[in-house]
Motif scaffolding. Structure first.
Motif, PDB file in Angstrom:
ATOM      1  N   SER A 153       0.884  -1.165   0.000  1.00 32.59           N
ATOM      2  CA  SER A 153       0.000   0.000   0.000  1.00 32.59           C
ATOM      3  C   SER A 153       0.920   1.213   0.000  1.00 32.59           C
ATOM      4  N   GLU A 154       0.427   2.295  -0.516  1.00 29.49           N
ATOM      5  CA  GLU A 154       1.327   3.437  -0.676  1.00 29.49           C
ATOM      6  C   GLU A 154       1.604   4.149   0.634  1.00 29.49           C
ATOM      7  N   ILE A 155       0.730   3.916   1.602  1.00 26.34           N
ATOM      8  CA  ILE A 155       0.900   4.552   2.910  1.00 26.34           C
ATOM      9  C   ILE A 155       0.940   3.471   3.983  1.00 26.34           C
ATOM     10  N   VAL A 156       1.917   3.573   4.895  1.00 28.77           N
ATOM     11  CA  VAL A 156       1.963   2.644   6.022  1.00 28.77           C
ATOM     12  C   VAL A 156       2.111   3.459   7.309  1.00 28.77           C
ATOM     13  N   LEU A 157       1.281   3.136   8.284  1.00 31.84           N
ATOM     14  CA  LEU A 157       1.287   3.854   9.556  1.00 31.84           C
ATOM     15  C   LEU A 157       1.778   2.938  10.663  1.00 31.84           C
ATOM     16  N   PHE A 158       2.648   3.452  11.496  1.00 32.10           N
ATOM     17  CA  PHE A 158       3.182   2.677  12.618  1.00 32.10           C
ATOM     18  C   PHE A 158       2.946   3.450  13.903  1.00 32.10           C
ATOM     19  N   ASP A 159       2.360   2.809  14.893  1.00 32.30           N
ATOM     20  CA  ASP A 159       2.166   3.477  16.181  1.00 32.30           C
ATOM     21  C   ASP A 159       2.953   2.756  17.262  1.00 32.30           C
ATOM     22  N   GLU A 160       4.088   3.316  17.613  1.00 29.68           N
ATOM     23  CA  GLU A 160       4.970   2.784  18.660  1.00 29.68           C
ATOM     24  C   GLU A 160       5.179   1.277  18.534  1.00 29.68           C
ATOM     25  N   PRO A 161       5.632   0.790  17.373  1.00 31.15           N
ATOM     26  CA  PRO A 161       5.740  -0.663  17.197  1.00 31.15           C
ATOM     27  C   PRO A 161       6.853  -1.302  18.021  1.00 31.15           C
ATOM     28  N   THR A 162       7.737  -0.515  18.604  1.00 28.11           N
ATOM     29  CA  THR A 162       8.847  -1.148  19.345  1.00 28.11           C
ATOM     30  C   THR A 162       8.664  -1.095  20.861  1.00 28.11           C
ATOM     31  N   THR A 163       7.519  -0.600  21.304  1.00 28.99           N
ATOM     32  CA  THR A 163       7.319  -0.402  22.753  1.00 28.99           C
ATOM     33  C   THR A 163       7.553  -1.658  23.579  1.00 28.99           C
ATOM     34  N   ASN A 164       7.085  -2.794  23.107  1.00 28.86           N
ATOM     35  CA  ASN A 164       7.183  -4.005  23.922  1.00 28.86           C
ATOM     36  C   ASN A 164       8.366  -4.892  23.560  1.00 28.86           C
ATOM     37  N   VAL A 165       9.338  -4.288  22.899  1.00 27.25           N
ATOM     38  CA  VAL A 165      10.479  -5.063  22.432  1.00 27.25           C
ATOM     39  C   VAL A 165      11.696  -4.700  23.283  1.00 27.25           C
ATOM     40  N   GLU A 166      12.424  -5.701  23.761  1.00 25.80           N
ATOM     41  CA  GLU A 166      13.567  -5.382  24.627  1.00 25.80           C
ATOM     42  C   GLU A 166      14.701  -4.733  23.825  1.00 25.80           C
ATOM     43  N   VAL A 167      15.569  -4.001  24.564  1.00 28.75           N
ATOM     44  CA  VAL A 167      16.502  -3.071  23.933  1.00 28.75           C
ATOM     45  C   VAL A 167      17.301  -3.641  22.754  1.00 28.75           C
ATOM     46  N   LYS A 168      17.882  -4.824  22.916  1.00 21.45           N
ATOM     47  CA  LYS A 168      18.741  -5.339  21.841  1.00 21.45           C
ATOM     48  C   LYS A 168      17.925  -5.702  20.599  1.00 21.45           C
ATOM     49  N   ALA A 169      16.795  -6.343  20.822  1.00 19.40           N
ATOM     50  CA  ALA A 169      15.943  -6.720  19.697  1.00 19.40           C
ATOM     51  C   ALA A 169      15.393  -5.465  19.016  1.00 19.40           C
ATOM     52  N   LYS A 170      15.251  -4.405  19.796  1.00 20.41           N
ATOM     53  CA  LYS A 170      14.754  -3.136  19.282  1.00 20.41           C
ATOM     54  C   LYS A 170      15.680  -2.600  18.187  1.00 20.41           C
ATOM     55  N   LEU A 171      16.991  -2.668  18.462  1.00 20.41           N
ATOM     56  CA  LEU A 171      17.961  -2.192  17.478  1.00 20.41           C
ATOM     57  C   LEU A 171      17.855  -2.976  16.184  1.00 20.41           C
ATOM     58  N   ALA A 172      17.731  -4.296  16.307  1.00 21.21           N
ATOM     59  CA  ALA A 172      17.617  -5.146  15.118  1.00 21.21           C
ATOM     60  C   ALA A 172      16.335  -4.799  14.365  1.00 21.21           C
ATOM     61  N   LEU A 173      15.281  -4.542  15.112  1.00 26.36           N
ATOM     62  CA  LEU A 173      13.999  -4.204  14.495  1.00 26.36           C
ATOM     63  C   LEU A 173      14.096  -2.861  13.757  1.00 26.36           C
ATOM     64  N   ILE A 174      14.737  -1.902  14.395  1.00 25.76           N
ATOM     65  CA  ILE A 174      14.878  -0.583  13.765  1.00 25.76           C
ATOM     66  C   ILE A 174      15.744  -0.678  12.507  1.00 25.76           C
ATOM     67  N   ARG A 175      16.801  -1.489  12.597  1.00 31.00           N
ATOM     68  CA  ARG A 175      17.668  -1.672  11.429  1.00 31.00           C
ATOM     69  C   ARG A 175      16.861  -2.300  10.277  1.00 31.00           C
ATOM     70  N   ALA A 176      16.090  -3.307  10.612  1.00 28.91           N
ATOM     71  CA  ALA A 176      15.276  -3.990   9.597  1.00 28.91           C
ATOM     72  C   ALA A 176      14.238  -3.028   9.016  1.00 28.91           C
ATOM     73  N   PHE A 177      13.667  -2.236   9.892  1.00 30.90           N
ATOM     74  CA  PHE A 177      12.655  -1.274   9.472  1.00 30.90           C
ATOM     75  C   PHE A 177      13.256  -0.274   8.480  1.00 30.90           C
ATOM     76  N   LYS A 178      14.438   0.200   8.823  1.00 32.16           N
ATOM     77  CA  LYS A 178      15.133   1.166   7.968  1.00 32.16           C
ATOM     78  C   LYS A 178      15.395   0.546   6.585  1.00 32.16           C
ATOM     79  N   ALA A 179      15.860  -0.709   6.595  1.00 34.60           N
ATOM     80  CA  ALA A 179      16.158  -1.388   5.324  1.00 34.60           C
ATOM     81  C   ALA A 179      14.897  -1.508   4.477  1.00 34.60           C
ATOM     82  N   VAL A 180      13.800  -1.878   5.118  1.00 31.84           N
ATOM     83  CA  VAL A 180      12.576  -2.115   4.362  1.00 31.84           C
ATOM     84  C   VAL A 180      12.021  -0.790   3.813  1.00 31.84           C
TER      85      VAL A 180
END
Ligand SMILES: Nc1ncnc2c1ncn2[C@@H]1O[C@H](COP(=O)(O)OP(=O)(O)OP(=O)(O)O)[C@@H](O)[C@H]1O
Ligand SMILES: [Mg+2]
Length: 355
Positions: A153-180
């Protein structure tokens, strides 16, 4: 071309105004972060963009098309929230593929291709066959991100998707998010109250307070050139120092200044000004110098990643200092502070005035 236009959106809940006449645009293909403290109206604005909440007044436009009265399913928007709904008995790949199954325009070959692409970019290929309930919170959120973006879809909305993710996994998630996001170039609005996340992810940050957008700028610009005291305070760890100052006969005086500054033209005279200076730009020395003012070190220095955080007192004004070197004195001892002219900001009534 899917620019999102927020056209004077107001949202009231009874007498309370949660979104206070916001007018702005999120550019096509950019990642915009909505950043602000709890309760400032981020989720409410997102829900209005998604169509989950009707505005009290104002319009939402996607790529020039007025969608204000369209229900969510007709807006073609992907969404990832704090607690995504997932199907525990389906595999990771099947969860990502699920929304595509309902889209007749997507062939099974194309569906497999998109799922593959997302698994690769998010670096979860090894988990393709795993069940959701076997995953930790970080990987679960990766799947939710994958599912939202695979729809293309041309628009994607994210509302605090990393809130329940522990710190180290958060970094991996943010990196993956950036790549995507770099790969797919969708228009993304990402809500967070975490400034580091916003600074890392955003092409532009919309800084929000009490239902209003205070500043909408590139991350570095927001950090280096806040237009309000709130911006200076909210960004930075710790945030900017604010020291009282006053203007008289074209000169600004303050306890943080060794010599008065020339006041910019048109500056209101009298007290009530504030000088803003980032803790990392305050210079602290053991010996007095030409532009220094005397202060007392009042806090134990705390070392973090090669820098030291401490506080010094000039009269009754506390100044936070974030220094590269070890502070030249201990608690209760004299130090000397100086602030380079070019690093100072002047605020009147909370808003920046030129210097
Ligand atoms: N349905 C509602 N009825 C009444 N008040 C509401 C409703 N939804 C939100 N509010 C109020 O509107 C304000 C903004 O809420 P919102 O959830 O948008 O904030 P937020 O910025 O997302 O905060 P957080 O960071 O805590 O998620 C809050 O004061 C909240 O209590
Ligand atoms: Mg919220």
């Amino acid at each position: 071309m899917t620019e999102i236009v927020i056209d004077h959106i107001v949202k009231r809940f009874g007498a309370f105004t949660a979104v206070d006449d916001i007018a702005m645009r999120f550019a096509d293909g950019e990642v915009a972060c909505l950043l602000g403290p709890s309760g400032c109206g981020k989720t409410t604005l997102m829900r209005i963009i998604a169509g989950l909440e009707a505005p009290t007044s104002g319009r939402i436009l996607f790529g020039g098309r007025d969608v204000t009265d369209l229900p969510p399913r007709k807006r073609n928007v992907g969404m990832v929230f704090q607690y995504p709904v997932m199907y525990p008995t389906l595999s990771v790949a099947e969860n990502i593929a699920l929304p595509l199954r309902y889209d007749r325009a997507v062939s099974s070959v194309e569906r497999d291709r998109r799922v593959d692409e997302v698994l690769d970019v998010l670096d979860i290929r090894g988990l393709a066959g795993a069940f959701i309930e076997e995953l930790d919170a970080g990987n679960r959120q990766k799947v939710a991100v994958g599912r939202a973006v695979a729809r293309q879809s041309e628009i994607v909305l994210f509302d605090e998707p990393t809130t329940n993710v522990e710190v180290k996994a958060k970094l991996a998630l943010i990196r993956a998010f950036k790549a995507v996001t770099q790969r797919l170039r969708q228009t993304i609005v990402y809500v967070t109250h975490d400034q580091t996340e916003a600074m890392t992810l955003a092409d532009r940050i919309a800084l929000m307070k009490s239902g209003k957008i205070m500043q909408y700028d590139r991350p570095q610009q927001l950090y280096n050139q806040p237009t309000t005291e709130f911006g200076g305070w909210f960004l930075g760890n710790p945030g900017m120092n604010f020291v009282p100052a006053s203007a008289e006969q074209g000169r600004i005086t303050s306890v943080i200044l060794a010599e008065p500054l020339a006041a910019p033209a048109g500056l209101p005279q009298g007290a009530g000004l504030t000088i803003g200076i980032r803790p990392e730009l305050v210079r602290m020395t053991g010996a007095a110098g030409p532009q220094t003012v005397e202060a007392l070190l009042v806090d134990q220095a705390i070392g973090i990643a090669g820098r030291y955080l401490t506080k010094a007192r000039i009269g009754d004004v506390l100044v936070k200092v974030n220094t590269e070197g070890i502070p030249p004195a201990g608690v209760g001892q004299k130090v000397h502070l100086s602030v380079p002219r070019e690093d100072l900001m002047i605020f009147a009534d909370g808003s920046r005035v030129g210097i």
